[in-house]
Design an enzyme around this catalytic site. Structure first.
Site, PDB file in Angstrom:
ATOM      1  N   PHE A 152       0.692  -1.213  -0.025  1.00 32.06           N
ATOM      2  CA  PHE A 152       0.168  -0.162   0.093  1.00 32.06           C
ATOM      3  C   PHE A 152       0.833   1.157   0.074  1.00 32.06           C
ATOM      4  O   PHE A 152       0.252   2.322   0.412  1.00 32.06           O
ATOM      5  CB  PHE A 152      -0.931   0.003   1.334  1.00 32.06           C
ATOM      6  CG  PHE A 152      -1.952  -1.006   1.227  1.00 32.06           C
ATOM      7  CD1 PHE A 152      -2.972  -1.017   0.370  1.00 32.06           C
ATOM      8  CD2 PHE A 152      -1.701  -2.216   2.087  1.00 32.06           C
ATOM      9  CE1 PHE A 152      -4.070  -2.307   0.486  1.00 32.06           C
ATOM     10  CE2 PHE A 152      -2.625  -3.514   2.053  1.00 32.06           C
ATOM     11  CZ  PHE A 152      -3.699  -3.245   1.044  1.00 32.06           C
ATOM     12  N   LYS A 204      -6.875  -4.771  -2.049  1.00 33.87           N
ATOM     13  CA  LYS A 204      -5.762  -3.664  -2.488  1.00 33.87           C
ATOM     14  C   LYS A 204      -6.398  -3.151  -3.783  1.00 33.87           C
ATOM     15  O   LYS A 204      -6.473  -1.780  -3.783  1.00 33.87           O
ATOM     16  CB  LYS A 204      -4.676  -4.517  -3.223  1.00 33.87           C
ATOM     17  CG  LYS A 204      -3.931  -4.139  -4.025  1.00 33.87           C
ATOM     18  CD  LYS A 204      -3.108  -2.899  -3.347  1.00 33.87           C
ATOM     19  CE  LYS A 204      -2.341  -1.983  -4.509  1.00 33.87           C
ATOM     20  NZ  LYS A 204      -1.075  -1.447  -3.872  1.00 33.87           N
ATOM     21  N   LEU A 250      -9.259  14.383  -1.014  1.00 30.52           N
ATOM     22  CA  LEU A 250     -10.392  15.266  -1.370  1.00 30.52           C
ATOM     23  C   LEU A 250      -9.844  16.681  -1.981  1.00 30.52           C
ATOM     24  O   LEU A 250     -10.232  17.658  -1.907  1.00 30.52           O
ATOM     25  CB  LEU A 250     -11.215  15.646  -0.217  1.00 30.52           C
ATOM     26  CG  LEU A 250     -12.105  14.714   0.576  1.00 30.52           C
ATOM     27  CD1 LEU A 250     -12.801  15.219   1.595  1.00 30.52           C
ATOM     28  CD2 LEU A 250     -12.963  14.164  -0.802  1.00 30.52           C
ATOM     29  N   CYS A 260      -0.278   3.076 -10.413  1.00 31.23           N
ATOM     30  CA  CYS A 260      -1.187   2.335  -9.869  1.00 31.23           C
ATOM     31  C   CYS A 260      -2.737   2.570 -10.001  1.00 31.23           C
ATOM     32  O   CYS A 260      -3.304   1.745 -10.358  1.00 31.23           O
ATOM     33  CB  CYS A 260      -0.660   2.277  -8.191  1.00 31.23           C
ATOM     34  SG  CYS A 260       0.828   1.677  -7.794  1.00 31.23           S
ATOM     35  N   LYS A 263      -4.512   2.091 -13.236  1.00 27.85           N
ATOM     36  CA  LYS A 263      -4.506   0.590 -13.825  1.00 27.85           C
ATOM     37  C   LYS A 263      -5.151  -0.386 -12.910  1.00 27.85           C
ATOM     38  O   LYS A 263      -5.797  -1.302 -13.326  1.00 27.85           O
ATOM     39  CB  LYS A 263      -2.837   0.255 -13.596  1.00 27.85           C
ATOM     40  CG  LYS A 263      -2.702  -1.299 -13.544  1.00 27.85           C
ATOM     41  CD  LYS A 263      -1.075  -1.534 -13.466  1.00 27.85           C
ATOM     42  CE  LYS A 263      -0.609  -1.408 -12.104  1.00 27.85           C
ATOM     43  NZ  LYS A 263      -0.603  -2.588 -11.258  1.00 27.85           N
ATOM     44  N   LYS A 320       2.928  13.124  -9.586  1.00 32.41           N
ATOM     45  CA  LYS A 320       2.216  13.833  -8.430  1.00 32.41           C
ATOM     46  C   LYS A 320       3.812  14.251  -7.710  1.00 32.41           C
ATOM     47  O   LYS A 320       4.886  13.739  -8.476  1.00 32.41           O
ATOM     48  CB  LYS A 320       1.598  12.715  -7.475  1.00 32.41           C
ATOM     49  CG  LYS A 320       2.579  11.766  -7.006  1.00 32.41           C
ATOM     50  CD  LYS A 320       1.594  11.075  -5.694  1.00 32.41           C
ATOM     51  CE  LYS A 320       2.900   9.897  -4.941  1.00 32.41           C
ATOM     52  NZ  LYS A 320       2.275   9.265  -3.871  1.00 32.41           N
TER      53      LYS A 320
HETATM   54  C1  UDX Z   1      -1.280   4.557  -4.944  1.00 28.03           C
HETATM   55  C2  UDX Z   1      -1.943   4.042  -3.596  1.00 28.03           C
HETATM   56  O1  UDX Z   1      -2.318   5.120  -2.736  1.00 28.03           O
HETATM   57  C3  UDX Z   1      -1.197   3.362  -2.894  1.00 28.03           C
HETATM   58  O2  UDX Z   1      -1.635   2.803  -1.678  1.00 28.03           O
HETATM   59  C4  UDX Z   1      -0.700   2.175  -3.655  1.00 28.03           C
HETATM   60  O3  UDX Z   1       0.186   1.247  -3.018  1.00 28.03           O
HETATM   61  C5  UDX Z   1      -0.175   2.666  -4.925  1.00 28.03           C
HETATM   62  O4  UDX Z   1      -0.882   3.524  -5.526  1.00 28.03           O
HETATM   63  P1  UDX Z   1       0.901   6.439  -5.392  1.00 28.03           P
HETATM   64  O5  UDX Z   1       0.700   5.713  -7.114  1.00 28.03           O
HETATM   65  O6  UDX Z   1       1.984   6.604  -5.049  1.00 28.03           O
HETATM   66  O7  UDX Z   1      -0.130   5.378  -4.625  1.00 28.03           O
HETATM   67  O8  UDX Z   1      -0.160   7.647  -5.799  1.00 28.03           O
HETATM   68  P2  UDX Z   1      -1.268   8.193  -4.807  1.00 28.03           P
HETATM   69  O9  UDX Z   1      -0.640   9.152  -3.697  1.00 28.03           O
HETATM   70  O10 UDX Z   1      -2.383   7.475  -4.398  1.00 28.03           O
HETATM   71  O11 UDX Z   1      -1.826   9.475  -5.760  1.00 28.03           O
HETATM   72  C6  UDX Z   1      -2.280   9.044  -6.898  1.00 28.03           C
HETATM   73  C7  UDX Z   1      -2.825  10.307  -7.962  1.00 28.03           C
HETATM   74  O12 UDX Z   1      -4.042  10.884  -7.399  1.00 28.03           O
HETATM   75  C8  UDX Z   1      -1.786  11.512  -8.321  1.00 28.03           C
HETATM   76  O13 UDX Z   1      -1.636  11.643  -9.430  1.00 28.03           O
HETATM   77  C9  UDX Z   1      -2.372  12.532  -7.385  1.00 28.03           C
HETATM   78  O14 UDX Z   1      -1.773  13.739  -7.847  1.00 28.03           O
HETATM   79  C10 UDX Z   1      -3.650  12.328  -7.461  1.00 28.03           C
HETATM   80  N1  UDX Z   1      -4.409  12.923  -6.197  1.00 28.03           N
HETATM   81  C11 UDX Z   1      -4.013  12.418  -4.896  1.00 28.03           C
HETATM   82  C12 UDX Z   1      -5.553  13.860  -6.484  1.00 28.03           C
HETATM   83  O15 UDX Z   1      -5.500  14.250  -7.474  1.00 28.03           O
HETATM   84  N2  UDX Z   1      -6.121  14.387  -5.340  1.00 28.03           N
HETATM   85  C13 UDX Z   1      -5.844  13.996  -4.166  1.00 28.03           C
HETATM   86  O16 UDX Z   1      -6.390  14.613  -2.990  1.00 28.03           O
HETATM   87  C14 UDX Z   1      -5.064  12.979  -3.642  1.00 28.03           C
END
Ligand code: UDX
Length: 441
Positions: A152, A204, A250, A260, A263, A320
Site C-alpha cells: 500500500f 488492494k 479530497l 497504480c 491501472k 504527483k
Molecule cells: C497509490 C496508492 O495510494 C497506494 O496505496 C498504492 O500502493 C500505490 O498506488 P501512488 O501511486 O503513490 O499510490 O499515488 P497516490 O498518492 O495514491 O496519488 C495518486 C494520484 O492521485 C496522483 O496523481 C495525485 O496527484 C492524485 N491525487 C491524490 C489527487 O488528484 N487528489 C488527491 O486528493 C490525492
C-alpha cells in the site's frame, strides 16, 4: 529471517531495503543486469526520498545484496516475495506474464519448505493460480505455501510509509505461511488483517479504487462548484472534518495518475465485467478522471481563443509531487493535449525531466532547469503537478517575466488571494467563487 525479493521496481527495491533495515538478511533479484549493477554501485534506478541511503547502509552492513541469480537467491531464502510488474494489458486487464514466469522459475529451484508471497498487485484468483503452477512443477515435495500480502506504499513516501503502515493484509490458506509473513511485520505493531487469498487480492483493488472514487467525487463537486459559484477548497475542508469522510484524497485537480491507481481501477472494472457485473460507479470514476484534463485544456483555450503557436510554461511533469515517475502522469497527458493544439511548451520539473523526455520527446517542448527562465516571455503559466516547491517561488518575479499575467493552476496549490493581489488572472479547478472576486473564472 532470510528473504528473497524478486523484482527491483518501486515495490521490490523499497521492500528489499526496508526488510533488510528491519534486521532480515535480504537478497534482491532482477533479470536486468544493468539495473542490478547500477543498484550495487549505489545508483538508484528511481527517485525515492531516503532510498539511496537505506540501500547503501544495508549493503554495507551485509543485510542486503543484489543478484541476477534467482536460483541461488531462492534456495537460500525462507520467504520469497514476488514484486514484479503487472502493467495494464490492451484490454485494461493486468498483464500477469511476469508473475507466471517467476512462479515457474521459483518452483524449478525450490529445495525445501518455502513461503511464496505475492506482493505485486494482482487480480482475484492469481495467487491460487501461482499455487497451481508451483504445485504442477514440484508435486508433493518440497512443501510450500502461497501467501498474498499486497503493498500500500505511496510513491514519494514509501520508506516513511513502510515503517508506519496503517495495516498489514495477509491472505492465505495455511496458518503456517501466514504466520511466517506476520513475523516480518510484527515489530511494527500495526493491525493485521488475516483473510483468504481472494479477499486479500480484492482489498488492494478496492482500496485504490475507493481512493480514485474520492478524487473523482471531489472533482465532480468541483465541476458543480465552478458553475454554482462555490469553492471546492472550502467544500472539501467542510466535508473532510466529518470523521466519517476524512480530509485526505479530497484535493480537486487534474485527476489521478500514476502507475497504480488508473491501472487498478481499470483492472477492477475488468474483473467485475468478467464476473458478469457492470460496476457502474467505477465507469463514472474513470470518465470523470478523463474529463478533468480536457476541461483544463478547454479553459486555457477559452482564455486565448486559439492555442496554435502560443508559448506556455508548464510546471510539473511527474504524476504527483516527490517522485520522478511519469507513468500515466496527467501532467504529461495535458502537455500532449496542448501540443496537439500547436502550443509550444517550456517544461519545468528537474526531477521528472529525464523520464518525461522519453514520453514526450523534444519537438515543440523546451525542458528548462530554471523556473524563471521557463516563464520568461511565456504567454501563461500552467501548474500541472502539486510539487510544494512551486508554492515557494517568487511570484512577483514570475509576474514580471510572463508576457501575460495569467496562471492556470491545475492542482489548486497556489493561494488565490495572493495571486490576485499580485495582479494575476488566476484560474483554478472547481473554484467558481473566484469569478465573483476578480472575474478570473
Ligand atoms: C497509490 C496508492 O495510494 C497506494 O496505496 C498504492 O500502493 C500505490 O498506488 P501512488 O501511486 O503513490 O499510490 O499515488 P497516490 O498518492 O495514491 O496519488 C495518486 C494520484 O492521485 C496522483 O496523481 C495525485 O496527484 C492524485 N491525487 C491524490 C489527487 O488528484 N487528489 C488527491 O486528493 C490525492
Amino acid at each position: 529471517m532470510k528473504i528473497c525479493v524478486i523484482g527491483t521496481g518501486y515495490v521490490g527495491l523499497v521492500g528489499s531495503a526496508v526488510f533488510a533495515n528491519w534486521g532480515n538478511k535480504v537478497v534482491g533479484v532482477d533479470i536486468d543486469e544493468k539495473k542490478i549493477s547500477k543498484i550495487k554501485s549505489g545508483d538508484m534506478p528511481i527517485y525515492e526520498p531516503g532510498l539511496k541511503e537505506l540501500v547503501s547502509k544495508n549493503i554495507k552492513n551485509k543485510h542486503l545484496s543484489f543478484t541476477t541469480n534467482l536460483a541461488e537467491a531462492v534456495k537460500e531464502s525462507e520467504v520469497i516475495f514476488i514484486c514484479v510488474g503487472t502493467p495494464s494489458g490492451q484490454t485494461g486487464a493486468a498483464d500477469l506474464n511476469a508473475v507466471w514466469t517467476v512462479a515457474k522459475e521459483i518452483a524449478r529451484v525450490m529445495n525445501n519448505y518455502k513461503v511464496v508471497v505475492v506482493k505485486s498487485t494482482v487480480p482475484v484468483g492469481t495467487n491460487e493460480e501461482v499455487e497451481r503452477i508451483i504445485k504442477g512443477i514440484v508435486g508433493e515435495k518440497p512443501e510450500f505455501d502461497v501467501v498474498s500480502c499486497p503493498e500500500f506504499l505511496r510513491e514519494g513516501y514509501s520508506i516513511e510509509d513502510s515503517n508506519k503502515t496503517d495495516r498489514v493484509v495477509i491472505g492465505g490458506k495455511s496458518q503456517k505461511g501466514i504466520n511466517k509473513v506476520k513475523e516480518i511485520y510484527a515489530h511494527l505493531g500495526a493491525p493485521v488483517v488475516e483473510c483468504d487469498l481472494r479477499s486479500s487480492e480484492m482489498i488492494k483493488y478496492a482500496s485504490n479504487a475507493f481512493l480514485a472514487t474520492k478524487i473523482s467525487f471531489i472533482n465532480e463537486i468541483g465541476q458543480v462548484c465552478e458553475r454554482a459559484g462555490a469553492d471546492v477548497i472550502n467544500v472539501a475542508e467542510g466535508m473532510g472534518l466529518d470523521s466519517r469522510i476524512g480530509p485526505r484524497f479530497l484535493h480537486a485537480g487534474l485527476g489521478y495518475g500514476g502507475s497504480c491507481d488508473p491501472k487498478d481501477v481499470e483492472a477492477l472494472y475488468r474483473t467485475s465485467t468478467d464476473q458478469a457485473y457492470d460496476f457502474r460507479l467505477l465507469r463514472g470514476v474513470m470518465e470523470v478522471n478523463e474529463q478533468q484534463r480536457t476541461h483544463f485544456v478547454d479553459r486555457v483555450r477559452k482564455y486565448f481563443g486559439n492555442l496554435a503557436d502560443r508559448e506556455i510554461a508548464c510546471f510539473g511533469l511527474a504524476f504527483k509531487e516527490n517522485t520522478d515517475d511519469v507513468r500515466k502522469s496527467v501532467a504529461i497527458e495535458v502537455i500532449k493535449l496542448l501540443r496537439g493544439e500547436g502550443v509550444n511548451i517550456r517544461a519545468f520539473d528537474t526531477v521528472a525531466e529525464k523520464n518525461a523526455k522519453k514520453e514526450l520527446g523534444s519537438t515543440g517542448i523546451r525542458y528548462v532547469r530554471d523556473p524563471y527562465e521557463a516563464v520568461k516571455g511565456a504567454e501563461a503559466l500552467c501548474i500541472l503537478t502539486e510539487w510544494k516547491e512551486f508554492t515557494k517561488l517568487d511570484f512577483k518575479k514570475i509576474g514580471r517575466l510572463l508576457k501575460n499575467k495569467v496562471i492556470f493552476d491545475g492542482r489548486n496549490i497556489l493561494e488565490a488571494k495572493k495571486m490576485q493581489d499580485l495582479g494575476f488572472s488566476y484560474f483554478a479547478v472547481g473554484r467558481g467563487n473566484l469569478s465573483r472576486v476578480n472575474g478570473a473564472n
